[in-house]
Design a protein around this motif. Structure first.
Motif, PDB file in Angstrom:
ATOM      1  N   ILE A  46      -9.704  -2.216   3.541  1.00 30.09           N
ATOM      2  CA  ILE A  46      -8.736  -3.202   4.051  1.00 30.09           C
ATOM      3  C   ILE A  46      -8.911  -4.101   5.026  1.00 30.09           C
ATOM      4  N   THR A  50      -9.535  -7.736   6.175  1.00 28.00           N
ATOM      5  CA  THR A  50      -8.085  -8.154   6.845  1.00 28.00           C
ATOM      6  C   THR A  50      -8.583  -9.355   8.735  1.00 28.00           C
ATOM      7  N   GLY A 112       3.033  -5.817   6.983  1.00 28.22           N
ATOM      8  CA  GLY A 112       2.084  -5.997   6.001  1.00 28.22           C
ATOM      9  C   GLY A 112       2.189  -5.759   4.895  1.00 28.22           C
ATOM     10  N   ILE A 116       0.909  -9.947   2.512  1.00 25.49           N
ATOM     11  CA  ILE A 116      -0.056  -9.685   1.557  1.00 25.49           C
ATOM     12  C   ILE A 116       1.173 -10.610   0.445  1.00 25.49           C
ATOM     13  N   LEU A 191      -8.726  -8.102  -1.583  1.00 33.45           N
ATOM     14  CA  LEU A 191      -9.349  -8.473  -1.237  1.00 33.45           C
ATOM     15  C   LEU A 191     -10.933  -9.389  -0.483  1.00 33.45           C
ATOM     16  N   THR A 372      -0.061  -1.244   3.826  1.00 28.79           N
ATOM     17  CA  THR A 372       0.716  -1.890   4.775  1.00 28.79           C
ATOM     18  C   THR A 372       0.239  -1.786   5.961  1.00 28.79           C
ATOM     19  N   THR A 375      -3.438  -3.790   6.808  1.00 30.42           N
ATOM     20  CA  THR A 375      -2.679  -5.407   6.404  1.00 30.42           C
ATOM     21  C   THR A 375      -2.435  -5.545   8.218  1.00 30.42           C
TER      22      THR A 375
END
Ligand SMILES: Cc1cc2nc3c(=O)[nH]c(=O)nc-3n(C[C@H](O)[C@H](O)[C@H](O)COP(=O)(O)OP(=O)(O)OC[C@H]3O[C@@H](n4cnc5c(N)ncnc54)[C@H](O)[C@@H]3O)c2cc1C
Length: 512
Positions: A46, A50, A112, A116, A191, A372, A375
């Motif tokens: 992740i 990101t 975060g 999202i 993702l 979180t 991200t």
């Protein structure tokens, strides 16, 4: 040596991630030639995906590289609650730092979550995103004070939350804190969308390409195993979960690794929503999800240091017992386990690798809250690379130190030294011919202590159990059929291949 692997009929024989099973991901080639890019992002979980997505949006030419398939690390095996409620974090941070730090930690995690949510809403991403309330609870009298302190911390920091004497689900609790407006999703579906957009924006992805080290210069040269190939880049971002690069900043003495377990259960009773985590001795985590059109429960918990459990399968059995007793269980379609990393002060390291390496960046130590934190890592790393200011830079700066983290650093060093010594002297009690099909362990073979696994067809696989990262002794993991290192969490298949870093070289195979 472990007991014979004996799977009760309700549990799947092999671990498998529900997220990765229900999502078809694109595949990408191996790196086959030397390349030059603006930024190389090493590790496609992740945090890496990101970061790569955000840098490509800024017009950077980015290569995203993974040792295995993309999203096959811990991100593929998470429980994917998107929440800023992280156990007793706020009271703990308040006791170690001035209030600005826990406040900044909370705001960063909410950022975060907000990112999202906005991505899902703006692009209509089909990823089962659902807003939920998070609950942190206890059913232990001796933990109630800790929970109250956490609630006091919410009030001091202005974090929205409410106190409860019970839960809206049939799980016993004598105290609980709710945090509204949190969420859950399928992280791989989400993702996958970022990966597709990254490619549309000119991004390059290489799978099955392990980066073993880097030469820091202008450009930085990140090289593959045995320096066969290199990626030349102006900026290098290390999002490999555990950093693969040992030397700068000594991360191996500043990180702790813990494994935990998850089951997907088709319940007999209705679940009344919410996401749950306790602070009790037996850790339990709960949320719902959708599988094959029906509501299922993800039941998690049972933590331990990798390589430090006598029978890893027992952890699944404990979760199965809990799920059966609490909700009834019609079927268990998935089981998996994975590990995550915690820094010495519980705040992730996100930023420059060290003061001496201002063009190399790292994101690690998400403390089991990578949806979180990971991200947010993408957002902060983008700002680091762009030399843009960000109000949370100092909070997450990997170069920070406080007195507590220094003493914990020494404790982590001691732990490793102890493992190095005790692991070398641990005995091997069984002879190799006593191994039954689908059984593994450390055995005596031709007068030596070796790691052995006999597969269900009877074929024997022998390895030297010395971890190739820093020389600790790996231990057999029944439930995953792997060799796991207690020092830094490297994991190897029964054939010796690297499953998880920081190790990059396989265990030495021993021929029969
Ligand atoms: C059981 C469990 C449940 C969890 N539940 C939650 C939850 O509910 N909510 C939450 O927020 N967090 C949760 N977490 C934590 C969260 O899943 C992790 O923090 C997060 O997924 C870590 O993401 P990452 O990008 O850092 O690492 P990863 O997803 O592990 O990605 C790292 C990638 O780097 C690659 N790599 C490694 N070494 C190299 C190398 N040398 N060269 C090239 N590539 C390399 C790997 O192959 C991997 O794909 C949970 C963790 C566990 C273990």
């Amino acid at each position: 040596m472990s007991e014979k692997f004996n799977v009760p009929s309700e549990l799947p024989r092999y671990p498998r991630s529900m997220w990765r099973t229900v999502t078809t991901l694109p595949t990408f080639p191996e790196l086959k030639e030397e390349i030059k890019v603006d930024a190389a992002v090493i590790g496609a979980g992740i945090a890496g995906v990101t970061t790569a997505y955000l840098l490509a949006l800024e017009g950077y030419k980015v290569a995203l590289v993974d040792a295995s398939e993309i999203l096959s690390g811990t991100t593929g095996f998470t429980t994917a609650k998107i929440s800023a409620q992280h156990g007793l974090i706020y009271s703990e941070l308040l006791s170690n730092f001035r209030p600005e730090i826990p406040k900044s930690y909370y705001e960063a995690n909410i950022e975060g979550l907000r990112f999202i949510r906005e991505m899902v809403e703006t692009h209509g991403i089909d990823c089962d995103f659902k807003e939920e309330t998070s609950y942190l609870y206890t059913n232990q009298e001796d933990k109630l004070d800790d929970l109250r302190k956490e609630f006091d911390a919410y009030q001091e920091l202005g974090i929205p939350g409410q106190w409860h004497e019970s839960l809206p689900i049939p799980v016993d609790a004598i105290g609980a804190i709710s945090m509204p407006g949190q969420a859950q999703f399928n992280p791989i579906k989400y993702l996958k969308f970022l990966v597709e957009k990254f490619i549309e924006n000119g991004g390059l992805i290489y799978e099955n390409t392990t980066i073993e080290g880097a030469v820091y210069g202008k450009p930085i040269k990140a090289y593959t195993i045995d320096a066969e190939l290199q990626i030349n880049c102006n900026e290098m971002i290390v999002t490999t979960h555990y950093p693969f690069w040992n030397v700068p900043a000594g991360y191996f003495s500043r990180l702790n690794v813990e494994r935990s377990y998850a089951l997907v259960v088709k319940p007999e009773t209705t679940f009344h929503g919410g996401m749950y985590l306790n602070i009790d001795d037996e850790k339990r985590s709960l949320r719902s999800a959708t599988f094959e059109g029906e509501e299922v429960l993800i039941v998690g918990g049972e933590n331990h240091v990798p390589g430090k459990s006598d029978n890893t399968f027992d952890h699944y059995l404990e979760l199965e017992k809990f799920a059966g007793k609490t909700f009834g269980s019609r079927e268990i379609p998935f089981r998996w386990s994975a590990q995550d990393i915690t820094t010495l002060d519980k705040i992730p390291y996100i930023g420059p690798l060290s003061a001496d390496y201002p063009f190399a960046f790292i994101a690690t130590g998400f403390n089991k809250w990578g949806m979180t934190n990971g991200t947010f890592a993408g957002l902060l790393l983008r700002d680091n690379v762009l030399r843009r200011s960000n109000p949370h830079m100092d909070t997450f700066n990997p170069g920070r130190f406080n007195d507590k983290s220094i003493s914990q650093n020494i404790a982590t060093g001691f732990k490793m030294a102890k493992e190095l010594i005790t692991g070398k002297f641990a005995g091997a009690h069984e002879k190799v011919d006593r191994l039954e099909p689908d059984q593994g362990g450390v055995v005596r073979y031709k007068g030596k202590k070796v790691g052995a696994y006999r597969d269900p067809k009877g074929e024997l696989f022998l390895v030297d159990t010395t971890c190739t990262h820093m020389g600790c002794e790996t231990a057999w993991n029944d439930a995953e059929r792997s060799w796991d290192c207690p020092c830094h969490g490297s994991r190897f298949s029964y054939t010796g291949e690297v499953l998880e870093g920081p190790a990059t070289d396989p265990l030495k195979r021993i021929e029969e």
